[in-house]
Design a protein around this motif. Structure first.
Motif, PDB file in Angstrom:
ATOM      1  N   GLY A 197      59.500  28.131  29.617  1.00 47.69           N
ATOM      2  CA  GLY A 197      58.614  27.212  30.314  1.00 47.69           C
ATOM      3  C   GLY A 197      57.196  27.281  29.771  1.00 47.69           C
ATOM      4  N   PRO A 198      56.349  26.362  30.219  1.00 48.40           N
ATOM      5  CA  PRO A 198      54.979  26.322  29.702  1.00 48.40           C
ATOM      6  C   PRO A 198      54.143  27.550  30.057  1.00 48.40           C
ATOM      7  CG  PRO A 198      55.505  24.328  30.945  1.00 48.40           C
ATOM      8  CD  PRO A 198      56.620  25.261  31.146  1.00 48.40           C
ATOM      9  N   THR A 199      54.463  28.213  31.161  1.00 46.07           N
ATOM     10  CA  THR A 199      53.649  29.358  31.561  1.00 46.07           C
ATOM     11  C   THR A 199      54.193  30.609  30.898  1.00 46.07           C
ATOM     12  OG1 THR A 199      53.363  28.273  33.674  1.00 46.07           O
ATOM     13  CG2 THR A 199      52.689  30.557  33.535  1.00 46.07           C
ATOM     14  N   LEU A 200      53.478  31.104  29.899  1.00 48.17           N
ATOM     15  CA  LEU A 200      53.975  32.243  29.129  1.00 48.17           C
ATOM     16  C   LEU A 200      53.624  33.574  29.762  1.00 48.17           C
ATOM     17  CD1 LEU A 200      53.167  31.081  25.506  1.00 48.17           C
ATOM     18  CD2 LEU A 200      55.305  30.910  26.755  1.00 48.17           C
ATOM     19  N   LEU A 201      52.605  33.573  30.610  1.00 48.99           N
ATOM     20  CA  LEU A 201      52.168  34.823  31.213  1.00 48.99           C
ATOM     21  C   LEU A 201      52.583  34.800  32.677  1.00 48.99           C
ATOM     22  CD1 LEU A 201      50.565  37.160  30.008  1.00 48.99           C
ATOM     23  CD2 LEU A 201      48.515  36.166  30.977  1.00 48.99           C
ATOM     24  N   TYR A 202      53.535  35.641  33.036  1.00 51.91           N
ATOM     25  CA  TYR A 202      54.023  35.660  34.404  1.00 51.91           C
ATOM     26  C   TYR A 202      53.230  36.709  35.177  1.00 51.91           C
ATOM     27  CZ  TYR A 202      57.291  35.815  38.292  1.00 51.91           C
ATOM     28  OH  TYR A 202      57.854  35.759  39.538  1.00 51.91           O
ATOM     29  N   VAL A 203      52.641  36.282  36.293  1.00 48.17           N
ATOM     30  CA  VAL A 203      51.804  37.188  37.073  1.00 48.17           C
ATOM     31  C   VAL A 203      52.447  37.400  38.433  1.00 48.17           C
ATOM     32  CG1 VAL A 203      49.522  37.558  38.031  1.00 48.17           C
ATOM     33  CG2 VAL A 203      49.757  36.291  35.923  1.00 48.17           C
ATOM     34  N   GLU A 204      52.622  38.639  38.829  1.00 51.17           N
ATOM     35  CA  GLU A 204      53.138  38.911  40.170  1.00 51.17           C
ATOM     36  C   GLU A 204      52.365  40.067  40.764  1.00 51.17           C
ATOM     37  OE1 GLU A 204      57.252  40.138  39.816  1.00 51.17           O
ATOM     38  OE2 GLU A 204      56.830  40.979  37.843  1.00 51.17           O
ATOM     39  N   ARG A 205      52.401  40.141  42.087  1.00 54.25           N
ATOM     40  CA  ARG A 205      51.676  41.204  42.763  1.00 54.25           C
ATOM     41  C   ARG A 205      52.600  42.374  43.016  1.00 54.25           C
ATOM     42  NH1 ARG A 205      47.708  39.651  47.629  1.00 54.25           N
ATOM     43  NH2 ARG A 205      47.074  41.797  47.346  1.00 54.25           N
ATOM     44  N   ASP A 206      52.159  43.534  42.621  1.00 61.16           N
ATOM     45  CA  ASP A 206      52.903  44.745  42.922  1.00 61.16           C
ATOM     46  C   ASP A 206      52.845  44.973  44.434  1.00 61.16           C
ATOM     47  OD1 ASP A 206      53.340  47.528  43.520  1.00 61.16           O
ATOM     48  OD2 ASP A 206      53.170  47.927  41.380  1.00 61.16           O
ATOM     49  N   PRO A 207      54.001  45.058  45.092  1.00 60.13           N
ATOM     50  CA  PRO A 207      53.958  45.145  46.553  1.00 60.13           C
ATOM     51  C   PRO A 207      53.367  46.451  47.067  1.00 60.13           C
ATOM     52  CG  PRO A 207      56.206  45.369  45.763  1.00 60.13           C
ATOM     53  CD  PRO A 207      55.373  45.027  44.566  1.00 60.13           C
ATOM     54  N   ILE A 208      53.367  47.488  46.243  1.00 60.50           N
ATOM     55  CA  ILE A 208      52.830  48.766  46.718  1.00 60.50           C
ATOM     56  C   ILE A 208      51.319  48.827  46.508  1.00 60.50           C
ATOM     57  CG2 ILE A 208      53.008  51.255  46.542  1.00 60.50           C
ATOM     58  CD1 ILE A 208      55.614  50.132  47.353  1.00 60.50           C
ATOM     59  N   THR A 209      50.884  48.558  45.293  1.00 63.21           N
ATOM     60  CA  THR A 209      49.465  48.714  45.026  1.00 63.21           C
ATOM     61  C   THR A 209      48.670  47.461  45.358  1.00 63.21           C
ATOM     62  OG1 THR A 209      49.659  47.902  42.765  1.00 63.21           O
ATOM     63  CG2 THR A 209      49.966  50.274  43.110  1.00 63.21           C
ATOM     64  N   GLY A 210      49.351  46.354  45.469  1.00 66.00           N
ATOM     65  CA  GLY A 210      48.631  45.111  45.752  1.00 66.00           C
ATOM     66  C   GLY A 210      47.964  44.498  44.542  1.00 66.00           C
ATOM     67  N   LYS A 211      48.088  45.133  43.377  1.00 71.69           N
ATOM     68  CA  LYS A 211      47.419  44.610  42.190  1.00 71.69           C
ATOM     69  C   LYS A 211      48.320  43.627  41.447  1.00 71.69           C
ATOM     70  CE  LYS A 211      43.754  47.217  42.392  1.00 71.69           C
ATOM     71  NZ  LYS A 211      42.393  46.753  42.410  1.00 71.69           N
ATOM     72  N   GLU A 212      47.703  42.815  40.602  1.00 70.41           N
ATOM     73  CA  GLU A 212      48.473  41.854  39.828  1.00 70.41           C
ATOM     74  C   GLU A 212      48.992  42.504  38.559  1.00 70.41           C
ATOM     75  OE1 GLU A 212      46.834  37.497  41.065  1.00 70.41           O
ATOM     76  OE2 GLU A 212      45.902  38.466  39.349  1.00 70.41           O
ATOM     77  N   VAL A 213      50.243  42.188  38.236  1.00 72.13           N
ATOM     78  CA  VAL A 213      50.849  42.701  37.002  1.00 72.13           C
ATOM     79  C   VAL A 213      51.234  41.502  36.154  1.00 72.13           C
ATOM     80  CG1 VAL A 213      52.799  43.957  36.054  1.00 72.13           C
ATOM     81  CG2 VAL A 213      51.747  44.748  38.152  1.00 72.13           C
ATOM     82  N   GLU A 214      50.857  41.541  34.877  1.00 67.97           N
ATOM     83  CA  GLU A 214      51.172  40.429  33.982  1.00 67.97           C
ATOM     84  C   GLU A 214      52.322  40.797  33.071  1.00 67.97           C
ATOM     85  OE1 GLU A 214      46.791  38.413  33.230  1.00 67.97           O
ATOM     86  OE2 GLU A 214      47.558  39.865  31.799  1.00 67.97           O
ATOM     87  N   THR A 215      53.212  39.862  32.819  1.00 74.49           N
ATOM     88  CA  THR A 215      54.284  40.074  31.850  1.00 74.49           C
ATOM     89  C   THR A 215      54.264  38.913  30.864  1.00 74.49           C
ATOM     90  OG1 THR A 215      55.623  41.069  33.575  1.00 74.49           O
ATOM     91  CG2 THR A 215      56.741  40.456  31.552  1.00 74.49           C
ATOM     92  N   PHE A 216      54.246  39.222  29.603  1.00 76.95           N
ATOM     93  CA  PHE A 216      54.284  38.165  28.597  1.00 76.95           C
ATOM     94  C   PHE A 216      55.741  37.853  28.296  1.00 76.95           C
ATOM     95  CE2 PHE A 216      52.328  35.318  25.865  1.00 76.95           C
ATOM     96  CZ  PHE A 216      53.007  35.283  24.654  1.00 76.95           C
ATOM     97  N   VAL A 217      56.171  36.696  28.782  1.00 70.68           N
ATOM     98  CA  VAL A 217      57.599  36.372  28.816  1.00 70.68           C
ATOM     99  C   VAL A 217      58.266  36.315  27.434  1.00 70.68           C
ATOM    100  CG1 VAL A 217      59.231  34.583  29.510  1.00 70.68           C
ATOM    101  CG2 VAL A 217      57.391  35.240  31.045  1.00 70.68           C
ATOM    102  N   PRO A 218      57.683  35.660  26.434  1.00 70.62           N
ATOM    103  CA  PRO A 218      58.374  35.624  25.142  1.00 70.62           C
ATOM    104  C   PRO A 218      58.632  37.020  24.598  1.00 70.62           C
ATOM    105  CG  PRO A 218      56.594  34.045  25.156  1.00 70.62           C
ATOM    106  CD  PRO A 218      56.462  34.851  26.396  1.00 70.62           C
ATOM    107  N   GLY A 219      57.737  37.955  24.898  1.00 73.53           N
ATOM    108  CA  GLY A 219      57.931  39.303  24.398  1.00 73.53           C
ATOM    109  C   GLY A 219      59.204  39.937  24.939  1.00 73.53           C
ATOM    110  N   VAL A 220      59.507  39.623  26.197  1.00 65.98           N
ATOM    111  CA  VAL A 220      60.723  40.173  26.802  1.00 65.98           C
ATOM    112  C   VAL A 220      61.943  39.683  26.051  1.00 65.98           C
ATOM    113  CG1 VAL A 220      62.130  40.201  28.884  1.00 65.98           C
ATOM    114  CG2 VAL A 220      59.641  40.302  29.064  1.00 65.98           C
ATOM    115  N   PHE A 221      61.967  38.390  25.735  1.00 68.29           N
ATOM    116  CA  PHE A 221      63.133  37.829  25.060  1.00 68.29           C
ATOM    117  C   PHE A 221      63.231  38.316  23.630  1.00 68.29           C
ATOM    118  CE2 PHE A 221      65.064  35.389  28.225  1.00 68.29           C
ATOM    119  CZ  PHE A 221      64.066  34.978  29.081  1.00 68.29           C
ATOM    120  N   ARG A 222      62.090  38.495  23.008  1.00 59.00           N
ATOM    121  CA  ARG A 222      62.123  39.006  21.638  1.00 59.00           C
ATOM    122  C   ARG A 222      62.730  40.391  21.606  1.00 59.00           C
ATOM    123  NH1 ARG A 222      58.602  41.914  18.129  1.00 59.00           N
ATOM    124  NH2 ARG A 222      59.186  41.385  16.008  1.00 59.00           N
TER     125      ARG A 222
END
Lengths: 362, 481, 418
Positions: free
Chosen positions: B319-344
């Motif tokens: 998809g167009p959004t390459l940087l997936y951002v989610e909130r860590d439920p414990i720390t409350g901080k945002e965690v970024e994942t670069f999606v193409p890197g996972v597939f590579r």
């Protein structure tokens, strides 16, 4: 003649107005002390004697209780008996509003509180505008108002903001608060002089900081209520000498929140538990304490927060909160350890009169 | 329908924008020689000072010093860089409406919906995206046939690179629960099976309904391909016995594309916006025999199912959004994942989608990949060769090699640099875009001047703010109005 | 976690830890873009005590190396965003449309996620302003995006600007009083002319001392005297003109001169259509902050923003700063806005200035931030490639000498020796 009234009877309130003696397997007098097989003598609504070797006066009813006897629980923060009367939306500041005048002391909601072992509740105005008025402490039976006003409620959370009436912003709210305290009169003057504690309604950690800064500036004392993560700024709270009323914690409260409560206790900040009735059931008060104990809170500290500590925050420690000679006979006979969720309140006394009783299921 | 209006204004725009050198295109025979300072071939090392020779719309040679035929058009630009056209592996733009609200409609075709003068195609051409797989949007369970088109041409036929590029399936639909959506998909295949079984049964019972229905639908029962029956082929976990007894022409035309899908004769593009949907989609593909032809079109946290995708061996379009951002439920901080890197990392083939057709097109996505550590060659391939292969057009698109389609971009600089612009586009050997004549790009870059703008101040004069007229400059405390 | 290689996790824990002391760092970079016009290759930036202590070529100063060494491709000064939108409706007191004395610093939350998002895109200093729902919303504050967990500790300049807006934001949602006025939204302006009238009224009342007892008077006086810059949002040409003409009115009308309040300094925020009026802005010496570049021309308030806006203004001598409006999206963050400005014609040095030294100057904090110079705050951004190209990214952000964001992986972006 001693009439032995089984604690198991389904009888209504003890009719005898004379002295009453309760011998319980364990008596939690407060301050962590537990007396085994002790007797508590009650007369004229007060505790007359507590101890293992206490003499039972003539004519006294003796009740044998095969369980734990404690002081009644004290819930801080709720609207029982005053539902619908705790918010006046006509103006942002109503410091002279007394929610104590609005409580219907005969309301049926008090029954649930009594049955859960709660003998006093701090009734609070909503967090609306910058102040909704003053709080009041009432007993859950007998029509007694113990203390009114108990605190001046001051709002520092976004709950107080509205889209339609001033203040609509945090800075606007602060400006109104400054104005209110600039030339204080009446209730506000009492608070300013330190004679009336304040109840600081907060939600976020930054609200806690703002409330503390304001309290320091105006030399106010009192308790913070509403911030689940207040413990993460415990250092600031400790330095300001304020207490904390922990909001009701349900099953599924995140670990982070429970850890925050434990941090408060480690910094030796006085704690109490809020109940927010009628939105939370009365049993939620004890459950909040149990959730914290499960997460590692010291048992004794949890019990303090439900009884003597709460009494201090509400300003009624001279009347209730411990089983001690001279204090009101607000007692609860539990089927077992009250910090065990499986225990129930077999019988509850307020002012020495039985106000709730529960049969044991065979 | 507003097509009449838009077509009229659009046609005016097309001619006045001079995007196509109309005379050249008509006269162009697909024969051109392009000499540039650097050729990024995507098939080996870059060629400095090279020439691309295109004959009959196909690349004949790519080399330093290559020579075209004596009468070929020549582009002599040693200051430019040649690059293959970008390939958009999946897009729902360019149609009058991206979605049909029929749940299961494999009989639809985007051919009927693509609008050749839609601004989307203009933007694609401007940004150098030369092949687009247009598919229906995500508001169905099974959508219609897609089509790979080029962003140039006045009719669909002119634009088509490959018709019937594949069926669109949707495993997650906005506004709907996953359970309901997956059930819709399963039911579609179940109904296919029921239909086929009924056909077989009716045939055995001597009933004529299917034949009459086919006639009603306009199929000629005597045409060769409609006469023959054939046993059900493919790797689906279910088979309909005795299907060979039924002439293929009698299969309901609304179900027939699904049958071809199940028999492994068609590609499927399955949209999933979450890891759960990925697993469900792969299951459905496996059960119904089209896993080998499946391409997943992913969004959201679908990357979390990368292991399963790798196991299944299917390629993906990100998809167009390459940087997936989610909130860590414990720390409350945002965690970024670069999606193409996972597939590579999981060795899954992935193609990129553009964020929009204008400023953040495929080049931007490929550049972001480089930023996050994907080697340059692979990042460029993810927007050229890999989508071409995924679309089964790897022999025609994606690189500058002899034998491939004569599609070339002439760029002002490195393909991944933010200051680079597409100067010329050659499509099938014809020069179809010249940036210097692109009026709209001038408007975007330099703005559209309005007649009542404040005129320039010459220094000795200034504007009276109240009347708007020029007057001599006044000092502080100047004359009162 | 399987995707660990490409997951950038923030170094901050949720429970507040002891504040790390400002570390000493040696940063070795292929390129050091100081922003002063002097760029260096294969050089070192030394950080001590929260400040930049040296910028030198490799060979010298070896003996001054610290224990912690960072190796990265490029270093620039921390980015400065003077137009972030990190506040919401609780930051603006709408019961009164002109509230000059209210401080947005009172409404900011140091625990908000916006700060970390800005950090990850290399922004180290921002101007936080009240939401533009009021004509004059209050006092903005310049602060760092990381630091001790209080707003006060992060503040670089308190009460730095007076914030207000032209255009339709202050009038949106207001309505005329039908029958009986039901709330204060019926009293607020509903049109652009109403908004402009509120501005002029506030200014004239101040000059003529009609608002003697108003708590906001002192702020307005300072603003009119030029001691407090006025940041005014104006997207479209008409609003930009209105703002500039308003300033010229204050500069020329005798009422203001008589009161000694005729030197206001304006900066126009979100000036999308500034490209249409470059001469007007140049002659009035009004600085400009641009909003994010829209992909295809039209942006908020239907304003059309040409991509060469920054260049056109720069050529006319107008101070131009860029802004991301606080977005952390890959295609909208401040670092890539600078790239777009380069696509629109700015050189790299000019684009760098537009996101560092120029906004610092507009905010009045250029002595502390905006360039890499000895003695300035050690606010640095570490890049994996050429800054502002989408093919490079921010791999580390240092604020006041403390590494606040570590985004590099074991195999890409930067290496560190501790």
């Amino acid at each position: 003649m001693l009439s032995i009234l089984l604690a198991l009877a389904a009888a209504p309130a003890l009719q005898n107005d004379g002295p009453l003696a309760i011998r319980a397997k364990a008596v939690w007098t407060g301050g962590g002390k537990v007396l085994e097989n002790a007797v508590v003598v009650v007369d004229n609504g007060r505790i007359q004697a507590v101890g293992v070797d206490v003499a039972i006066p003539d004519g006294a009813e003796l009740v044998e209780h095969d369980g734990v006897l404690t002081a009644g629980l004290i819930a801080l923060h709720g609207a029982t008996g005053a539902v619908g009367e705790t918010r006046d939306g006509t103006r942002p500041a109503l410091p002279e509003g007394r929610v104590g005048l609005a409580v219907d002391l005969r309301h049926l909601d008090f029954v649930a509180l009594r049955e859960a072992g709660i003998t006093c509740i701090l009734v609070t105005p909503d967090a609306a505008g910058i102040t909704g008025g003053t709080t009041a402490v009432v007993k859950t039976a007998g029509g007694t108002v113990l203390r009114d006003p108990a605190h001046l409620s001051l709002v520092f959370s976004n709950e107080g903001l509205s889209g339609n009436t001033p203040p609509t912003s945090t800075s606007g709210a602060l400006a109104l608060l400054q104005n209110l305290f600039a030339e204080p009169r009446g209730i506000v003057a009492e608070a300013r002089a330190g004679k009336l504690p304040c109840l600081f309604e907060v939600r976020e950690r930054e609200d806690v900081r703002r409330a503390i800064a304001f309290a320091k500036d105006k030399k106010l004392n009192g308790a913070l209520h509403g911030a689940a993560l207040a413990g993460e700024v415990a250092g600031d709270i400790k330095a300001a000498g304020l207490s904390v009323i922990v909001p009701a914690l349900a099953i599924g409260t995140p670990k982070r929140t429970l850890d925050a409560v434990i941090r408060l206790q480690k910094e030796e900040i006085p704690l109490g538990f809020g109940l927010d009735t009628p939105w939370n059931h009365a049993e939620a008060l004890r459950l909040s304490a149990v959730m914290c104990v499960r997460a590692g809170l010291d048992r004794q500290a949890a019990w303090e927060a439900l009884t003597a500590g709460a009494a201090r925050i509400a300003g009624i420690e001279a009347r209730v909160g411990r089983i001690e000679r001279g204090l009101d006979a607000d007692l609860v006979m539990w089927s077992g350890d009250p910090l065990d969720v499986g225990s129930v309140a077999r019988r509850v006394l307020i002012g020495g009169r039985s106000v709730a009783a529960q049969e044991e299921v065979r | 329908m507003t097509t009449t209006m838009t077509r009229a204004t659009g046609a005016v725009t097309l001619t006045t924008a001079c995007l196509c050198l109309a005379t050249a295109a008509e006269a162009g025979e697909g024969r051109i020689a392009i000499h540039v300072g650097r050729i990024v071939t995507m098939a080996g090392p870059d060629i400095e000072d090279g020439t691309i020779v295109i004959e009959n719309g196909r690349i004949q040679s790519v080399a330093k010093g290559a020579k075209g035929s004596w009468d070929a058009e020549v582009i002599e630009r040693p200051d430019l860089v040649a690059f293959p056209g970008w390939v958009e592996a999946h897009s729902s733009r360019g149609m009058d409406r991206a979605n049909e609200n029929i749940e299961v409609a494999p009989f639809l075709d985007v051919r009927d919906s693509i609008d050749p003068i839609n601004f989307y195609f203009e933007d694609c051409l401007r940004q150098g995206v030369l092949a687009i797989n247009v598919q229906q949007g995500n508001m169905a369970a099974i959508g219609g046939q897609g089509r790979v088109v080029k962003p140039y041409g006045l009719t669909i036929e002119d634009m088509t690179i490959r018709p019937s590029s594949g069926l669109k399936l949707v495993a997650t639909r906005p506004g709907r629960s996953r359970a309901l959506q997956v059930q819709s998909l399963r039911r579609a295949f179940n109904e296919l099976r029921i239909h086929l079984e009924k056909l077989v049964q009716d045939k055995k019972d001597g009933k004529d309904t299917a034949r009459r229905e086919a006639l009603f639908q306009g199929r000629d029962p005597d045409k060769e391909e409609n006469k023959k029956g054939r046993a059900m082929e493919g790797t689906a976990t279910w088979k309909v016995k005795d299907l060979e007894g039924v002439p293929r022409g009698q299969v309901d035309e609304k179900q027939e594309p699904l049958l071809r899908l199940v028999e492994g004769k068609m590609m499927a593009f399955v949209a999933c916006d979450g890891a759960i949907s990925v697993v469900q989609a792969l299951d459905i593909a496996r059960e119904n025999g089209f896993l080998a032809n499946t391409v997943l079109v992913l969004e959201g946290d679908a990357w979390k199912a990368a292991d399963r995708i790798a196991e299944a061996g299917v390629p993906v379009v990100l998809g167009p959004t390459l940087l997936y951002v989610e909130r860590d439920p414990i720390t409350g901080k945002e965690v970024e994942t670069f999606v193409p890197g996972v597939f590579r990392e999981k060795k899954v083939r992935f193609a990129l989608q553009s964020i929009n057709a204008s400023a953040q097109s495929l080049w931007f996505q490929a550049a972001s990949c480089v930023g996050y550590g994907i080697p340059r060659e692979e990042a460029l391939a993810a927007a050229t060769k890999v989508p071409a292969e995924i679309l089964r057009l790897g022999d025609r698109l994606g690189s500058l090699e002899a034998g491939k389609d004569g599609n070339v971009l002439l760029l002002s600089g490195d393909p991944l640099a933010v200051t680079t612009t597409v100067q010329y586009v050659v499509l099938d050997g014809n020069l179809v875009y010249d940036r210097s004549k692109d009026v709209r790009v001038q408007q975007i870059i330099e703005g559209v001047e309005q007649p009542n703008a404040a005129p320039a101040s010459t220094g000795d004069e200034e504007l009276d703010p109240h009347s708007g007229e020029k007057k001599p400059k006044s000092g502080p405390g100047g004359k009162k109005d | 976690m399987t995707a660990a290689l490409f997951t950038a996790v923030l170094a901050l824990a949720a429970v507040p830890v002891q504040e790390p002391e400002a570390r000493a760092w040696t940063i070795q970079a292929e390129r050091v873009y100081t922003g002063t016009g002097r760029n260096m290759e294969r050089s070192i930036v030394l950080v001590r005590g929260g400040q930049v202590s040296a910028v030198t070529a490799n060979a010298d100063e070896e003996k001054e190396r610290t224990q912690d060494v960072l190796r990265v491709y490029a270093v620039t000064a921390g980015l400065v965003d003077a137009g972030v939108r990190v506040t919401n409706w609780t930051s603006v007191e709408q019961s009164n449309e002109v509230t000059p004395n209210l401080r947005v610093a009172d409404t900011l939350d140091p625990f908000a996620l916006d700060w970390d998002r800005l950090l990850r895109s290399g922004v180290t200093t921002v101007l936080a302003s009240p939401l533009d729902r009021n004509v004059i919303g209050g006092l903005g504050v310049v602060l760092k995006t990381a630091g001790p967990e209080t707003i006060a500790a992060r503040t670089v300049k308190a009460d730095a600007v007076l914030r207000g807006s032209m255009g339709s934001d202050p009038s949106a949602g207001n309505h005329p009083a039908f029958g009986r006025p039901t709330d204060f939204y019926s009293r607020r302006p509903t049109t652009r002319m109403g908004v402009e009238w509120e501005w002029r009224k506030a200014f004239f009342d101040t000059a003529l001392n009609h608002n003697e007892n108003d708590p906001g008077r002192a702020t307005l006086v300072a603003a009119l005297q030029g001691k407090l810059p006025i940041f005014i949002q104006a997207w479209t040409t008409q609003d930009i003109r209105t703002a500039v003409f308003l300033r010229e009115e204050v500069q020329t009308r005798p009422e203001f001169a008589a009161a000694g309040m005729n030197k206001p300094r304006f900066v126009i925020d979100a000036a999308a259509e500034a490209w249409k009026e470059p001469q007007l802005l140049a002659r009035s010496q009004t600085g400009v902050i641009l909003p994010p570049f829209p992909p295809a021309g039209r942006t908020r308030e239907n304003a059309f923003m040409a991509w060469n806006t920054a260049k056109v203004l720069k050529d006319q001598g107008v101070a131009v700063a860029l802004s991301s409006h606080g977005s952390g999206d890959l295609e909208q963050r401040l670092s890539v806005q600078a790239g777009y400005a380069m696509a629109g014609g700015l050189t790299f040095e000019e684009a760098l200035a537009a996101v560092t030294s120029i906004p610092a100057m507009l905010l009045g904090v250029q002595d502390r931030v905006g360039t890499i110079e000895v003695g300035k705050d050690a606010d640095l951004v570490l890049w994996s490639g050429e800054p502002f190209q989408p093919g490079a990214r921010v791999v580390g952000t240092i604020v006041d000498g403390v590494l606040r964001y570590e985004g590099w992986t074991a195999v890409q972006g930067a290496t560190v020796e501790r």
